[in-house]
Design an enzyme around this catalytic site. Structure first.
Site, PDB file in Angstrom:
ATOM      1  N   GLY A 238      -9.235   4.467   7.831  1.00 51.51           N
ATOM      2  CA  GLY A 238      -8.290   5.134   8.716  1.00 51.51           C
ATOM      3  C   GLY A 238      -8.459   4.893  10.203  1.00 51.51           C
ATOM      4  O   GLY A 238      -7.584   5.270  10.985  1.00 51.51           O
ATOM      5  N   PRO A 287     -13.045   1.041   5.554  1.00 53.80           N
ATOM      6  CA  PRO A 287     -12.167   0.575   6.625  1.00 53.80           C
ATOM      7  C   PRO A 287     -11.381  -0.662   6.219  1.00 53.80           C
ATOM      8  O   PRO A 287     -11.907  -1.547   5.541  1.00 53.80           O
ATOM      9  CB  PRO A 287     -13.145   0.229   7.748  1.00 53.80           C
ATOM     10  CG  PRO A 287     -14.400  -0.160   7.032  1.00 53.80           C
ATOM     11  CD  PRO A 287     -14.443   0.637   5.754  1.00 53.80           C
ATOM     12  N   ARG A 289      -7.893  -1.750   8.303  1.00 56.33           N
ATOM     13  CA  ARG A 289      -7.254  -2.188   9.547  1.00 56.33           C
ATOM     14  C   ARG A 289      -8.260  -2.458  10.676  1.00 56.33           C
ATOM     15  O   ARG A 289      -8.155  -3.450  11.382  1.00 56.33           O
ATOM     16  CB  ARG A 289      -6.282  -1.091   9.999  1.00 56.33           C
ATOM     17  CG  ARG A 289      -5.410  -1.469  11.172  1.00 56.33           C
ATOM     18  CD  ARG A 289      -4.691  -0.225  11.736  1.00 56.33           C
ATOM     19  NE  ARG A 289      -4.128   0.623  10.733  1.00 56.33           N
ATOM     20  CZ  ARG A 289      -2.860   0.583  10.321  1.00 56.33           C
ATOM     21  NH1 ARG A 289      -2.034  -0.284  10.853  1.00 56.33           N
ATOM     22  NH2 ARG A 289      -2.424   1.430   9.403  1.00 56.33           N
ATOM     23  N   TYR A 329       7.606   1.065  10.030  1.00 57.88           N
ATOM     24  CA  TYR A 329       6.982   2.165  10.800  1.00 57.88           C
ATOM     25  C   TYR A 329       7.320   2.105  12.286  1.00 57.88           C
ATOM     26  O   TYR A 329       6.697   2.795  13.086  1.00 57.88           O
ATOM     27  CB  TYR A 329       5.449   2.103  10.693  1.00 57.88           C
ATOM     28  CG  TYR A 329       4.872   1.751   9.348  1.00 57.88           C
ATOM     29  CD1 TYR A 329       4.874   2.682   8.301  1.00 57.88           C
ATOM     30  CD2 TYR A 329       4.291   0.510   9.109  1.00 57.88           C
ATOM     31  CE1 TYR A 329       4.326   2.354   7.072  1.00 57.88           C
ATOM     32  CE2 TYR A 329       3.738   0.187   7.889  1.00 57.88           C
ATOM     33  CZ  TYR A 329       3.765   1.113   6.872  1.00 57.88           C
ATOM     34  OH  TYR A 329       3.208   0.801   5.660  1.00 57.88           O
ATOM     35  N   CYS A 356      19.207 -10.723   7.260  1.00 53.56           N
ATOM     36  CA  CYS A 356      20.505 -10.077   7.406  1.00 53.56           C
ATOM     37  C   CYS A 356      20.394  -8.550   7.383  1.00 53.56           C
ATOM     38  O   CYS A 356      20.951  -7.889   6.498  1.00 53.56           O
ATOM     39  CB  CYS A 356      21.428 -10.547   6.289  1.00 53.56           C
ATOM     40  SG  CYS A 356      21.509 -12.328   6.237  1.00 53.56           S
TER      41      CYS A 356
HETATM   42  N1  LLP Z   1      -9.015   3.945   1.569  1.00 49.19           N
HETATM   43  C1  LLP Z   1      -7.886   4.363   0.969  1.00 49.19           C
HETATM   44  C2  LLP Z   1      -7.982   5.206  -0.209  1.00 49.19           C
HETATM   45  C3  LLP Z   1      -6.633   3.986   1.477  1.00 49.19           C
HETATM   46  O1  LLP Z   1      -5.532   4.409   0.898  1.00 49.19           O
HETATM   47  C4  LLP Z   1      -6.577   3.153   2.630  1.00 49.19           C
HETATM   48  C5  LLP Z   1      -5.285   2.732   3.176  1.00 49.19           C
HETATM   49  C6  LLP Z   1      -7.778   2.725   3.211  1.00 49.19           C
HETATM   50  C7  LLP Z   1      -8.977   3.146   2.655  1.00 49.19           C
HETATM   51  C8  LLP Z   1      -7.814   1.821   4.412  1.00 49.19           C
HETATM   52  O2  LLP Z   1      -7.250   2.419   5.508  1.00 49.19           O
HETATM   53  P1  LLP Z   1      -7.321   1.718   6.945  1.00 49.19           P
HETATM   54  O3  LLP Z   1      -8.767   1.694   7.403  1.00 49.19           O
HETATM   55  O4  LLP Z   1      -6.774   0.375   6.830  1.00 49.19           O
HETATM   56  O5  LLP Z   1      -6.476   2.604   7.829  1.00 49.19           O
HETATM   57  N2  LLP Z   1       0.727  -0.285   5.364  1.00 49.19           N
HETATM   58  C9  LLP Z   1       0.303   0.667   6.362  1.00 49.19           C
HETATM   59  C10 LLP Z   1      -1.089   1.191   6.118  1.00 49.19           C
HETATM   60  C11 LLP Z   1      -1.265   1.809   4.739  1.00 49.19           C
HETATM   61  C12 LLP Z   1      -2.663   2.297   4.490  1.00 49.19           C
HETATM   62  C13 LLP Z   1      -2.855   2.655   3.047  1.00 49.19           C
HETATM   63  N3  LLP Z   1      -4.157   3.099   2.705  1.00 49.19           N
HETATM   64  C14 LLP Z   1       0.433   0.021   7.743  1.00 49.19           C
HETATM   65  O6  LLP Z   1       0.848  -1.129   7.822  1.00 49.19           O
HETATM   66  O7  LLP Z   1       0.176   0.675   8.741  1.00 49.19           O
END
Ligand code: LLP
Length: 440
Positions: A238, A287, A289, A329, A356
């Protein structure tokens, strides 16, 4: 922190000019910096060093084999959400025993596959799912390791589509029902309890929601450790990244100053370590992103510049099928010409794709130098949830992906050909009943 910067007026990834890569591999082109990924991983490793911990990279953010292979070599674990992701991790040299298998709707085939490969644990989202895993494990003569995902009802302060830890979200088991669910899991003969997990959302730019979630769950973790010998607590992923930092062509280090606003691994660890270190369990991080987001760009080429009323539309050859985040988003990926062009007058423009749909834009009313057809632009911070979310909409072949490591570049995903678009499709074998239009 990343390794995209201007050298002599030309935007580079590490030691490679992006314009050279664009000529060589064509566009749209995803380009990843291997060193940025390593640095991001090692920085989180160093910040978490005082804890017994494992970083489980969230594969969904970018599942290219070369990316997964880098993480495997760094000793990372993996957070997976499908049989497909497990397959990729194994193909990339990762180890199933370091995979946590999350996801709200795992199929029987996926559970079977993950059990046979001996994943570290299943992150279970409901009592019904406990029963399914218990049954399949029983059939295989195994005991399945599980962690329960607990929803702490915390506001993550991010886009509602990527908020996951509120009571009304579909994810996890409510905190108030957690102990009952653990008691049930303990009663099932083919399961064993390994941990507890939570994940409150994505692109979170402030420590507070993470702290709140950990504070809410900590008393439960302590009780679960006493009652069931729980060994691990995954606090999910997150951590957000900066997308909107002013990135002007010609700026040597566009990242300068960004750290001041950013949720850095150091800040994240400083806020959480005091809470986590006293729990006496292994801490898992998931992590995605924050490890790969700033390690990738999508390079695109200007097809046409169209003036309409007072608007200027810069039409590029990447579309929402290549990078859907702006459409989905309204995510603002910075658009940067690959060549420093301060001599050209800047003006306002919409950078749009060829699809399109009016939602097929990257940035609207942004300040951009006067581009010409043929110019290259980089869509920054596209390393996470970029290529993985792309589609073939409008029958557009998937883009190529390149990884740069210092002065070398590697084609890590070939550009699709037109024939790839129809692979596996068949016409039906039946006489045509369409009226014959030929006369005579
Ligand atoms: N763990 C779980 C259970 C998750 O569902 C996610 C992301 C992560 C870890 C990794 O989260 P991060 O560190 O990447 O924030 N498509 C969206 C983001 C969807 C995230 C889904 N779950 C975007 O492009 O912003």
């Amino acid at each position: 922190m990343h390794h995209f910067a201007f050298h002599k007026g030309s935007l580079c990834c590490e030691q490679q000019e992006l314009s050279y890569l664009s000529e060589r591999y064509g566009t749209p082109l995803y380009v990843y910096s291997a060193q940025t990924i390593r640095d991001n991983f090692q920085r989180l490793e160093a910040a978490s060093a005082p804890l017994d911990h494992l970083i489980c990279y969230a594969v969904k953010a970018n599942s290219n084999l070369a990316v997964l292979n880098l993480f495997a070599k760094l000793g990372s674990g993996f957070d997976i959400v499908s049989g497909g992701e497990l397959y990729r991790v194994l193909q990339a040299g990762g180890c199933a025993g370091r995979c946590t298998f999350a996801g709200i709707g795992k199929t029987q085939e996926e559970i079977d596959y993950a059990l046979k490969e001996s994943v570290h644990c299943f992150v279970v989202e409901s009592e019904a799912e406990l029963e399914i895993i218990n049954r399949i494990a029983g059939k295989l003569g195994r005991r399945a390791p599980i962690a329960l995902r607990i929803n702490p009802d915390v506001e993550a302060g991010t886009h509602s589509y990527i908020t996951t830890g509120k009571a009304h979200n579909k994810f996890g088991i409510d905190l108030g029902c957690a102990e009952e669910a653990y008691a049930y899991a303990a009663s099932l003969p083919h399961l064993f309890i390994r941990g507890i997990q939570t994940h409150i959302g994505s692109q979170i730019l402030d420590c507070r929601p993470f702290v709140e979630a950990v504070e809410k769950l900590s008393p439960l973790v302590v009780r679960l450790k006493e009652c069931y010998g729980v060994e691990s607590f995954s606090i999910g992923g997150g951590m957000g990244i900066v997308y909107q930092e002013a990135l002007e062509s010609g700026t040597p280090q566009w990242w300068e100053g960004a750290d001041a606003k950013l949720l850095t691994p150091e800040r994240y660890a400083a806020a959480l370590l005091p809470l986590l270190s006293s729990l006496g369990v292994k801490i898992l991080f998931e992590p995605g992103r924050s490890l790969v987001g700033n390690a990738g760009v999508l390079v695109t080429q200007v097809i046409q510049v169209k003036k309409k009323f007072t608007k200027r539309f810069v039409i590029v050859n990447a579309g929402m099928n290549d990078l859907i985040r702006p459409a989905l988003y309204e995510a603002p990926h910075q658009v940067v010409p690959l060549k420093h062009s301060s001599h050209l007058a800047a003006g306002t423009a919409d950078v749009v794709g060829p699809i399109c749909e009016s939602g097929d834009f990257f940035l609207q009313d942004t300040t951009l130098p006067n581009c010409q057809p043929g110019d290259y632009l980089a869509l920054m911070s596209a390393g996470a949830y970029g290529a993985v979310m792309s589609s073939r909409y409008n029958s557009r072949p998937l883009a190529a992906e390149v990884m740069v490591d210092n002065s070398r570049s590697f084609l890590v995903r070939e550009r699709e050909k037109l024939s790839d678009l129809i692979r596996g499709e068949h016409t039906i074998d039946t006489p045509s009943n369409a009226p014959h239009l030929e006369s005579g």
